[in-house]
Design an enzyme around this catalytic site. Structure first.
Site, mmCIF file in Angstrom:
data_model
loop_
_atom_site.group_PDB
_atom_site.id
_atom_site.type_symbol
_atom_site.label_atom_id
_atom_site.label_comp_id
_atom_site.label_asym_id
_atom_site.label_seq_id
_atom_site.Cartn_x
_atom_site.Cartn_y
_atom_site.Cartn_z
ATOM 1 N N LYS A 177 -4.296 5.849 14.542
ATOM 2 C CA LYS A 177 -4.215 4.985 13.036
ATOM 3 C C LYS A 177 -5.955 4.858 12.478
ATOM 4 C CE LYS A 177 0.021 4.354 12.544
ATOM 5 N NZ LYS A 177 1.219 4.027 11.185
ATOM 6 N N GLU A 178 -5.889 3.973 11.837
ATOM 7 C CA GLU A 178 -7.786 3.577 11.382
ATOM 8 C C GLU A 178 -8.653 3.733 12.268
ATOM 9 O OE1 GLU A 178 -4.500 2.852 9.804
ATOM 10 O OE2 GLU A 178 -4.912 1.842 7.902
ATOM 11 N N ARG A 222 -5.175 1.608 18.177
ATOM 12 C CA ARG A 222 -5.333 0.093 18.009
ATOM 13 C C ARG A 222 -4.659 -0.414 19.508
ATOM 14 N NH1 ARG A 222 -1.987 0.337 12.299
ATOM 15 N NH2 ARG A 222 -4.056 -0.092 11.089
ATOM 16 N N SER A 251 2.831 11.547 13.581
ATOM 17 C CA SER A 251 2.855 10.043 12.028
ATOM 18 C C SER A 251 4.032 11.017 10.958
ATOM 19 C CB SER A 251 1.757 10.449 11.325
ATOM 20 O OG SER A 251 1.321 10.035 9.869
ATOM 21 N N ASN A 254 -11.243 5.939 4.326
ATOM 22 C CA ASN A 254 -10.043 6.224 5.305
ATOM 23 C C ASN A 254 -8.437 6.753 4.903
ATOM 24 O OD1 ASN A 254 -9.383 6.259 8.474
ATOM 25 N ND2 ASN A 254 -9.837 4.344 8.817
ATOM 26 N N LYS A 275 -9.023 -2.819 2.180
ATOM 27 C CA LYS A 275 -8.517 -1.780 2.454
ATOM 28 C C LYS A 275 -6.905 -2.088 2.136
ATOM 29 C CE LYS A 275 -7.766 2.578 5.587
ATOM 30 N NZ LYS A 275 -6.396 2.715 5.323
ATOM 31 N N ASP A 299 -7.408 1.934 -0.594
ATOM 32 C CA ASP A 299 -7.089 2.984 -0.431
ATOM 33 C C ASP A 299 -6.353 3.004 -1.725
ATOM 34 O OD1 ASP A 299 -7.413 3.310 1.987
ATOM 35 O OD2 ASP A 299 -5.585 3.062 2.877
ATOM 36 N N ARG A 321 2.156 6.334 -3.171
ATOM 37 C CA ARG A 321 3.709 7.080 -3.198
ATOM 38 C C ARG A 321 4.272 6.820 -4.942
ATOM 39 N NH1 ARG A 321 4.380 5.495 1.840
ATOM 40 N NH2 ARG A 321 5.596 6.502 3.310
ATOM 41 N N ASP A 375 2.830 -1.286 12.069
ATOM 42 C CA ASP A 375 2.507 -1.837 11.335
ATOM 43 C C ASP A 375 2.121 -3.390 11.870
ATOM 44 O OD1 ASP A 375 0.639 0.181 10.294
ATOM 45 O OD2 ASP A 375 1.209 0.354 9.013
ATOM 46 N N HIS A 417 -8.165 -2.712 9.223
ATOM 47 C CA HIS A 417 -8.480 -4.254 8.903
ATOM 48 C C HIS A 417 -6.891 -4.928 9.017
ATOM 49 C CE1 HIS A 417 -4.389 -1.614 6.563
ATOM 50 N NE2 HIS A 417 -5.369 -1.379 7.213
ATOM 51 N N ARG A 418 -6.163 -4.416 9.713
ATOM 52 C CA ARG A 418 -5.339 -5.484 10.567
ATOM 53 C C ARG A 418 -5.497 -5.904 11.655
ATOM 54 N NH1 ARG A 418 -0.757 -4.573 7.342
ATOM 55 N NH2 ARG A 418 -0.680 -2.034 6.684
ATOM 56 N N GLY A 433 -5.223 7.129 4.711
ATOM 57 C CA GLY A 433 -4.008 8.194 5.057
ATOM 58 C C GLY A 433 -3.063 8.500 4.155
ATOM 59 N N LYS A 466 0.793 -0.783 -0.438
ATOM 60 C CA LYS A 466 -0.117 -0.265 0.123
ATOM 61 C C LYS A 466 1.115 1.001 -0.433
ATOM 62 C CE LYS A 466 -1.625 1.318 3.896
ATOM 63 N NZ LYS A 466 -2.756 1.583 5.027
ATOM 64 N N SER A 467 2.332 1.509 1.030
ATOM 65 C CA SER A 467 2.870 2.604 0.626
ATOM 66 C C SER A 467 3.812 2.822 -0.332
ATOM 67 C CB SER A 467 3.642 2.954 2.307
ATOM 68 O OG SER A 467 2.755 2.084 3.347
#
Ligand code: DC
Length: 650
Positions: free
Chosen positions: A344-345, A348, A170, A93, A415, A49, A27, A317, A389-390, A95, A22-23
């Site tokens: 976070k989401e 957590r 963050s 959602n 996500k 995302d 990017r 994460d 999701h996590r 980020g 995802k990251s």
């Protein structure tokens, strides 16, 4: 509320190809959009995302195409700020879309509104907004100061000099600034105020910017210099690595469930910090091997994970996975320096604490830590996932404690990993179930009990539960069609099976539940949906290692639709009446073959015609007609099926 019920597991072994990171995906999309030239992006993650980012880019005038049926995208870069000068962007959602787009749009000289789901509006963005305001950006927080939604207006940007940004809430704020500041064309220094958290994510940002031609120097991760005259240029083709955070669930499964479990798509040459999750697992005793593009994990030689006390700031994460892995450790575990979990989401730390307690763990939580004392046995629970999701992916691992789990709102995995539960199922071994369904007196009780005994597996005679319910109702003077009252009795039933006998409380009622009154009573209470619902999870709880033989009417259809082997065991009504007659005479009870046959036919009709869980041969069930077959032959037949599937030896 939607949910997925995961079965208890015996172990994990296999190989998974990871979805894209995802990251990296988000990017690379933004860099490709801002760059000169076209970029071919391979293996882009298909997830919510990333969808939000793709939609936003299209709305901002960036042309992109997806290659039919593949995860390959071609993005035509705009070579500078976004050409569309107004827009209203909804970013869910995500980020990783919201923060960098905020920075890039603040420098695009247009009017934009950015918003998301309610949780997005609770996630702080003030530090980034403050940093952008220092260079002249016009950004208003339209709800609460410091939080989305945001309204951006055209402004004169004065980049020269130094921008200060906080790094301790963050790391995405710094990432956003780094990626956007080349749009100014001037040299800018960024000074990080406070300790920079999640550094490996900044390393990903710098690495990807460099691939697009902009090199940022830094001193001790506290001062970064974006060079003057920098412009992004497409590198041509970019391959997106597999998601290292997603890898953590499979690696943990290998470490807990025997292994080896291999993930493909990340490895020694990965640019993602979360590959260091493998090192953390190693500290728990897991055996790890690695290639350039794969990692493999197996359980410690001792079989059990070691208790740990770790600073996990660098892998926030993947660290969540360790919180659930702690259930399998040999003592109390401590996860330190994880304050970022709170923004976070969901919060957590709070969410983990609540859900880990549900499965029996003892938890201590602080502003930036979590202590997990594993329970002596993990209990089944309905896990809430908080649109995170996590949370959903982490708690699938709890089933490796030979324990079923319900995961609420499982779609939240979309996500980052839409195919997660299928991928997980492909590397784990569920507790096997042999489901034997069939009509009354077909011999399935005897066959089921013998097969279970020979295999050393659990045995569930589900008919007994309906018979016990009828007995309890008769004794309590409850009418057999009083659905709520009978269901309440079924839910509270003190049923116990021991040494081939059936107990209600401390009383052996093995013979009594076989009486004609209980037999016909059972088939009457069995038509009541509330009674079936009350007995549903009670039946599922008989499934535990090394395996279960379950017999009844709906074992292979409703209770264990994922049963490894399904048998439909039947015999002609005459043959069944004869068997029943012989049993009764042997016991010295009075019996009449004609009325036994009539009674069986009536019960068959009721069981087959009822609206809920009617007796039916499942399409995937093997038919076994025992009309002219001895019990031993039927037992041998079922055992052969079990051995053919490699489920038992001997
Ligand atoms: O298998 P048995 O004869 O002991 O079952 C008693 C009654 O319970 C029978 O009429 C059908 C009902 N039953 C059911 O509806 N679902 C089951 N899984 C097992 C039994």
């Amino acid at each position: 509320m939607e949910f997925i019920d995961l079965p208890p597991l015996l172990g994990a072994r296999g190989t998974v190809r990871l979805p894209g990171s995802k990251s990296i995906s988000n990017r690379v999309l933004l860099l490709a959009a801002l760059a000169e030239g076209e970029t071919d992006i391979r293996d882009l993650l298909a997830s919510d995302d990333v969808e939000r980012m793709l939609e936003a880019l299209r709305a901002l005038g960036v042309d992109w195409q997806r290659e039919e049926g593949a995860d390959h995208y071609r993005v035509r870069g705009v070579g500078g700020p976004f050409p569309v000068k107004s827009g209203d962007l909804f970013l869910g959602n995500a980020g990783t879309a919201f923060r960098p787009l905020t920075a890039a749009l603040a420098l695009s000289a247009g009017s934009y509104r950015l918003s998301g789901v309610p949780r997005m509006h609770e996630r702080p963005i003030g530090d980034l907004v403050d940093a952008l305001r220092q260079i002249g950006a016009d950004i208003t927080c339209t709800g609460n100061e410091g939080y989305p939604p945001l309204q951006i207006e055209p402004a004169t940007i004065r980049p020269g000099g130094v921008v200060r940004v906080r790094g301790d809430v963050s790391s995405q704020f710094l990432t956003a600034l780094l990626m956007a500041l080349p749009l100014t064309g001037e040299e800018v220094a960024i000074e990080v105020v406070g300790e920079l958290i999640s550094r490996p994510y900044i390393a990903i940002t710098l690495e990807l910017m460099a691939r697009f031609g902009v090199r940022v120097e830094h001193r001790d991760w506290s001062r970064f210099v974006v060079p003057g005259g920098a412009r992004y240029h497409s590198p041509g083709t970019v391959f997106v690595e597999g998601d290292a955070s997603s890898a953590s669930y499979f690696l943990a499964a290998g470490a807990i469930g025997g292994g080896p479990v291999r993930v493909e798509g990340v490895g020694r040459t990965s640019i993602q910090g979360d590959v260091r999750f493998a090192e953390a697992l190693e500290q728990l005793g897991a055996r790890i091997t690695m290639g350039d593009n794969w990692i493999e994990a197996s359980a410690p030689a001792s079989g059990k994970l070691r208790a740990f006390d770790l600073d996990l700031n660098h892998i926030p994460d993947a660290a969540m996975t360790l919180a659930v892995a702690a259930l399998f450790a040999d003592g109390p575990c401590r996860l330190r320096n994880i304050a970022s979990w709170r923004v976070k989401e969901t919060d957590r730390i709070a969410a983990m604490a609540i859900e880990l307690r549900k499965v029996g763990a003892e938890i201590k939580e602080g502003a930036d830590y979590l202590c997990v004392t594993p329970p002596s046995w993990v209990r089944p629970a309905a896990i809430d996932t908080y649109d995170d999701h996590r949370m959903a992916m982490c708690f699938s691992l709890a089933t490796l404690a030979d324990c079923r789990m319900r995961i609420n709102d499982p779609k939240c995995v979309n996500k980052t990993f839409p195919g997660y539960f299928a991928a997980f199922a492909s590397v784990v071994r569920a507790v096997p179930v042999v489901a034997i369904d069939g009509p009354s007196a077909s011999g399935k009780g005897t066959v089921g009990a013998r097969v279970a005994e020979i295999l050393g597996w659990q045995h569930l005679d589900s008919g007994s539960l309906y018979r016990l319910t009828a007995l309890a109702a008769i004794r309590a003077g409850v009418a057999l069609d009083d659905e709520p009252a009978v269901a309440a009795l079924a839910a509270a039933l003190a049923a116990r099976f021991e040494g081939g006998c059936v107990f209600l409380g401390s009383e052996d009622v093995s013979d009594e539940i076989r009486s004609e009154a209980c037999s016909s009573g059972a088939s009457k209470v069995a038509v009541l949906p509330a009674v079936r619902a009350a007995l549903f999870y009670r039946q599922r709880d008989y499934r535990c290692g090394p395996g279960l033989v379950a017999e009844g009417r709906d074992m292979g259809s409703t209770i264990f639709p994922d049963a490894t082997i399904k048998v439909f065991l039947t015999a002609s009504a005459e043959a069944r009446a004869q068997r029943r007659y012989k049993q009764l005479i042997e016991k010295g009870s009075p019996a009449n073959i004609e009325s036994l046959m009539q009674d069986l036919r009536d019960r068959d009709a009721r069981d087959a015609a009822r609206a809920v869980a009617p007796l039916q041969q499942q399409p995937d069930a093997v038919l076994l007609d025992t009309t002219s077959m001895e019990i031993d032959a039927a037992v041998a037949f079922v055992l052969d099926l079990v051995r053919d599937r490699g489920l038992a030896t001997g």
